[in-house]
Design a protein around this motif. Structure first.
Motif, PDB file in Angstrom:
ATOM      1  N   ILE A  39       7.428  -1.565  -1.925  1.00 58.00           N
ATOM      2  CA  ILE A  39       8.226  -2.791  -1.908  1.00 58.00           C
ATOM      3  C   ILE A  39       7.423  -3.969  -2.455  1.00 58.00           C
ATOM      4  N   PHE A  40       6.141  -4.056  -2.075  1.00 58.75           N
ATOM      5  CA  PHE A  40       5.298  -5.184  -2.495  1.00 58.75           C
ATOM      6  C   PHE A  40       4.343  -4.779  -3.621  1.00 58.75           C
ATOM      7  N   ALA A  41       4.789  -3.841  -4.446  1.00 58.35           N
ATOM      8  CA  ALA A  41       3.928  -3.315  -5.507  1.00 58.35           C
ATOM      9  C   ALA A  41       3.468  -4.410  -6.463  1.00 58.35           C
ATOM     10  N   ASP A  42       4.347  -5.336  -6.817  1.00 57.93           N
ATOM     11  CA  ASP A  42       3.983  -6.394  -7.770  1.00 57.93           C
ATOM     12  C   ASP A  42       2.823  -7.235  -7.259  1.00 57.93           C
ATOM     13  N   PHE A  43       2.813  -7.501  -5.958  1.00 61.16           N
ATOM     14  CA  PHE A  43       1.761  -8.324  -5.372  1.00 61.16           C
ATOM     15  C   PHE A  43       0.488  -7.520  -5.128  1.00 61.16           C
ATOM     16  N   LEU A  44       0.622  -6.294  -4.650  1.00 62.20           N
ATOM     17  CA  LEU A  44      -0.547  -5.479  -4.305  1.00 62.20           C
ATOM     18  C   LEU A  44      -1.275  -4.967  -5.536  1.00 62.20           C
ATOM     19  N   ALA A  45      -0.553  -4.724  -6.618  1.00 61.23           N
ATOM     20  CA  ALA A  45      -1.170  -4.187  -7.832  1.00 61.23           C
ATOM     21  C   ALA A  45      -1.849  -5.300  -8.621  1.00 61.23           C
ATOM     22  N   PRO A  46      -3.056  -5.074  -9.112  1.00 61.28           N
ATOM     23  CA  PRO A  46      -3.739  -6.124  -9.888  1.00 61.28           C
ATOM     24  C   PRO A  46      -3.124  -6.352 -11.266  1.00 61.28           C
ATOM     25  N   TYR A  47      -2.365  -5.364 -11.781  1.00 61.38           N
ATOM     26  CA  TYR A  47      -1.759  -5.482 -13.109  1.00 61.38           C
ATOM     27  C   TYR A  47      -0.308  -5.003 -13.055  1.00 61.38           C
ATOM     28  N   SER A  48       0.444  -5.353 -14.070  1.00 58.66           N
ATOM     29  CA  SER A  48       1.793  -4.827 -14.195  1.00 58.66           C
ATOM     30  C   SER A  48       1.727  -3.373 -14.656  1.00 58.66           C
ATOM     31  N   PHE A  49       2.851  -2.685 -14.585  1.00 60.71           N
ATOM     32  CA  PHE A  49       2.859  -1.265 -14.960  1.00 60.71           C
ATOM     33  C   PHE A  49       2.633  -1.058 -16.454  1.00 60.71           C
ATOM     34  N   SER A  50       2.818  -2.112 -17.271  1.00 58.76           N
ATOM     35  CA  SER A  50       2.685  -1.962 -18.725  1.00 58.76           C
ATOM     36  C   SER A  50       1.429  -2.613 -19.292  1.00 58.76           C
TER      37      SER A  50
END
Length: 361
Positions: A39-50
């Motif tokens: 759910i909070f992947a955008d915040f927890l991840a240091p980069y976007s998926f691309s």
């Protein structure tokens, strides 16, 4: 006064028995953490998926240091990396001790939208500009595997949950109608269910996926997979619910509802189907792994979510060659998360079945 004398309800007794199964509780906590991270992947991840940097293709996981080359303690940091090739032309990454990038929390990075509406660019952690941190290594295009795992979890888990909710809603309604009316209605609906159950699920899934146009975008493919999985997953539940409704429709409260003049649909939804909730809850928990595996299988063979969008299935497609696995074993991590998630759902489902079984101790 002991617990048996307190007059606990069926759901309270089931909750008590479920909590007594420590292993199932741990699995439930793991599932909650995985879903929360998705759910909070955008915040927890240091980069976007691309976000990619091809100079770091298949870069190994970054080492976080607390002691520098002089033996002095300092804030957590990573070294810069230099690419070299050995005598077998294998790419190697060497630490550059003169380049240090401090690990920082609550940093600005790739832009995203909270709930697809509110623009934001804050991330939980990262390094200063010029460095790249790879907690779980990088893929072939130099994209952070940790970030893509989090974004992939969002797609793989949501397809499983949304797909199973739709299919089980259809199964409950069809099974309830067939069991309540009986006769010709029952015969027709059960023959339809048998037609769907006649074909092996995965081959029917491939056949339906082949109908989807190749020009579809990833979002359209995502919706198509949900519809396809929902389309083939409802028949078996409908048959079980139908059998339960055949006995439930003769209960006194159903006869009383008929006497009060309630419509048939209201009786089915409000007075019959709620009494199948315990079985339905167990069946949902045990069916979600199948939906996750189905989506992963489609993406693995290139018929599901397409790059650059991430799902656990298409992330695992990079591990199709033994040479890649040998030199970059971290690309197997999506398979590990699939395994853990499927096992946790099955263990929680089994524990729920034991807790809700009226014949259990």
């Amino acid at each position: 006064m002991n617990k048996s004398a307190l007059g606990l309800s069926q759901w309270e007794r089931a909750l008590t028995q479920f909590c007594a199964n420590r292993f199932a509780v741990v699995c439930l906590i793991i599932l909650a953490l995985i879903h929360g991270a998705a759910i909070f992947a955008d915040f927890l991840a240091p980069y976007s998926f691309s976000n990619e940097d091809r100079t770091f293709s298949y870069a190994p996981p970054s080492k976080i240091h607390f002691i520098d080359e002089n033996g002095q303690w300092r804030a957590p940091f990573i070294y810069g990396r230099k690419i070299t090739f050995d005598q077998y032309h294998k790419r190697e990454y060497l630490d550059q001790v003169e380049q240090k990038y401090s690990l920082r929390f609550f940093v600005k990075g790739d832009a995203y939208k909270i709930l697809w509406m509110v623009p934001c660019s804050w991330h939980l952690f990262g390094v200063k500009e010029g460095g790249r941190i790879y907690l779980c290594g990088a893929d072939s295009r130099g994209r952070d595997l940790f970030s893509r795992l989090l974004h992939g979890a969002r797609i793989s888990l949501s397809i499983g949950i949304v797909g199973v909710l739709i299919s089980f809603s259809i199964g409950l309604l069809v099974g309830g109608i067939a069991g309540y009316y009986g006769g010709k209605v029952d015969d027709i609906l059960m023959r339809v269910c048998e037609m769907f159950m006649l074909f092996p699920g995965f081959y029917l899934l491939l056949a339906l996926r082949a109908v989807v146009p190749a020009s579809f975008t990833s979002v359209q493919v995502y919706v198509s997979i949900i519809i396809i999985l929902s389309f083939i997953g409802w028949a078996s539940l409908a048959r079980v619910i139908r059998g339960m409704c055949l006995s439930l429709k003769e209960r006194e409260y159903v006869l009383a509802a008929k006497t009060m003049g309630l419509s048939d649909l209201t009786i089915i939804i409000r007075h019959i189907l709620p009494h199948t909730l315990s079985y339905s809850l167990i069946a949902v928990m045990l069916s979600i792994p199948g939906y996750i595996l189905a989506e992963s299988s489609l993406s693995l063979i290139g018929l599901g979510i397409q790059d650059p969008y991430a799902s656990w299935g298409n992330l695992l497609s990079e591990a199709m060659g033994i040479v890649k696995i040998k030199f970059a074993p971290w690309i197997l991590l999506p398979g590990f998360f699939i395994l853990v998630t499927v096992m946790c759902f099955n263990i929680v489902g089994d524990a729920l079945r034991d807790a809700l079984d009226p014949k259990s101790s």
